[in-house]
Design a protein around this motif. Structure first.
Motif, PDB file in Angstrom:
ATOM      1  N   ARG A  90       0.835  -1.200   0.000  1.00  0.00           N
ATOM      2  CA  ARG A  90       0.000   0.000   0.000  1.00  0.00           C
ATOM      3  C   ARG A  90       0.869   1.249   0.000  1.00  0.00           C
ATOM      4  O   ARG A  90       0.616   2.211  -0.729  1.00  0.00           O
ATOM      5  N   ALA A  91       1.943   1.230   0.786  1.00  0.00           N
ATOM      6  CA  ALA A  91       2.831   2.383   0.853  1.00  0.00           C
ATOM      7  C   ALA A  91       3.501   2.640  -0.499  1.00  0.00           C
ATOM      8  O   ALA A  91       3.612   3.789  -0.931  1.00  0.00           O
ATOM      9  N   GLU A  92       3.945   1.585  -1.173  1.00  0.00           N
ATOM     10  CA  GLU A  92       4.568   1.757  -2.492  1.00  0.00           C
ATOM     11  C   GLU A  92       3.584   2.365  -3.500  1.00  0.00           C
ATOM     12  O   GLU A  92       3.952   3.247  -4.289  1.00  0.00           O
ATOM     13  N   VAL A  93       2.344   1.901  -3.458  1.00  0.00           N
ATOM     14  CA  VAL A  93       1.324   2.431  -4.368  1.00  0.00           C
ATOM     15  C   VAL A  93       1.088   3.910  -4.068  1.00  0.00           C
ATOM     16  O   VAL A  93       1.025   4.734  -4.989  1.00  0.00           O
ATOM     17  N   GLU A  94       0.982   4.259  -2.805  1.00  0.00           N
ATOM     18  CA  GLU A  94       0.760   5.657  -2.444  1.00  0.00           C
ATOM     19  C   GLU A  94       1.957   6.525  -2.827  1.00  0.00           C
ATOM     20  O   GLU A  94       1.790   7.661  -3.262  1.00  0.00           O
ATOM     21  N   LEU A 130       1.985   9.813  -5.322  1.00  0.00           N
ATOM     22  CA  LEU A 130       2.605  11.100  -4.993  1.00  0.00           C
ATOM     23  C   LEU A 130       3.570  11.563  -6.086  1.00  0.00           C
ATOM     24  O   LEU A 130       3.761  12.759  -6.280  1.00  0.00           O
ATOM     25  N   THR A 131       4.191  10.611  -6.761  1.00  0.00           N
ATOM     26  CA  THR A 131       5.180  10.972  -7.784  1.00  0.00           C
ATOM     27  C   THR A 131       4.574  11.002  -9.191  1.00  0.00           C
ATOM     28  O   THR A 131       5.308  10.969 -10.173  1.00  0.00           O
ATOM     29  N   GLY A 132       3.244  11.023  -9.274  1.00  0.00           N
ATOM     30  CA  GLY A 132       2.590  11.243 -10.557  1.00  0.00           C
ATOM     31  C   GLY A 132       2.081  10.023 -11.284  1.00  0.00           C
ATOM     32  O   GLY A 132       1.545  10.137 -12.382  1.00  0.00           O
ATOM     33  N   ARG A 133       2.228   8.834 -10.730  1.00  0.00           N
ATOM     34  CA  ARG A 133       1.698   7.647 -11.400  1.00  0.00           C
ATOM     35  C   ARG A 133       0.184   7.618 -11.229  1.00  0.00           C
ATOM     36  O   ARG A 133      -0.348   8.073 -10.221  1.00  0.00           O
ATOM     37  N   PRO A 134      -0.520   7.047 -12.190  1.00  0.00           N
ATOM     38  CA  PRO A 134      -1.994   7.057 -12.117  1.00  0.00           C
ATOM     39  C   PRO A 134      -2.533   6.061 -11.089  1.00  0.00           C
ATOM     40  O   PRO A 134      -1.884   5.070 -10.762  1.00  0.00           O
ATOM     41  N   ARG A 135      -3.710   6.373 -10.600  1.00  0.00           N
ATOM     42  CA  ARG A 135      -4.444   5.404  -9.774  1.00  0.00           C
ATOM     43  C   ARG A 135      -5.137   4.439 -10.721  1.00  0.00           C
ATOM     44  O   ARG A 135      -5.565   4.821 -11.804  1.00  0.00           O
ATOM     45  N   MET A 136      -5.222   3.184 -10.304  1.00  0.00           N
ATOM     46  CA  MET A 136      -5.845   2.181 -11.167  1.00  0.00           C
ATOM     47  C   MET A 136      -7.049   1.580 -10.461  1.00  0.00           C
ATOM     48  O   MET A 136      -7.019   1.376  -9.253  1.00  0.00           O
ATOM     49  N   THR A 137      -8.078   1.290 -11.225  1.00  0.00           N
ATOM     50  CA  THR A 137      -9.264   0.684 -10.634  1.00  0.00           C
ATOM     51  C   THR A 137      -9.401  -0.778 -11.023  1.00  0.00           C
ATOM     52  O   THR A 137      -9.856  -1.578 -10.229  1.00  0.00           O
TER      53      THR A 137
END
Length: 126
Positions: free
Chosen positions: A47-51, A55-62
């Motif tokens: 979870r921390a890596e995803v967050e 923060l560094t501009g990668r998209p959120r994925m659903t």
């Protein structure tokens, strides 16, 4: 193009997430200690890596999920790359599959960092 500097609140959040991710980094270390014949692994991103990615501009994925491919260059020296995939992928894969996933996701910049690090390790051992 260089990345935009993070706002102060985001820098504090990044610091907290980095600290939170230490457990995941320790799990990577244990994986390679238990499997001295391995230099690569694939796992779900924490979870921390995803967050941190967000923060560094990668998209959120659903519909997809972030995964991490890890390469151990030497005991205690590991590099990570990120990949996305279906949410139910089996991460328990053999060395050759994990190496291929890592190499496919590696960037030219990442490869140069690895080479520079390996060169520095060689000079330090001499």
């Amino acid at each position: 193009m260089s990345p935009q500097p993070l706002a102060r609140a985001d820098r504090r959040r990044l610091q907290r997430l980095t600290h939170e991710n230490e457990l995941t980094i320790a799990a990577d270390a244990r994986f390679f200690e238990r499997r001295p014949d391995r230099n690569h692994r694939v796992r779900q991103a924490s979870r921390a890596e995803v967050e941190i990615h967000h923060l560094t501009g990668r998209p959120r994925m659903t519909t997809l999920r972030w995964y991490v491919a890890v390469r151990q260059l030497a005991p205690g020296v590991r590099f990570r790359v990120f990949a996305c995939g279906l949410p139910d992928l089996d991460c328990d894969q053999p060395e050759d599959v994990c190496r291929e996933v890592y190499e496919r996701q590696q960037t030219d910049r990442g490869l140069q960092i690895e080479r520079d690090f390996a060169r520095a390790m060689t000079k330090g051992a001499a």
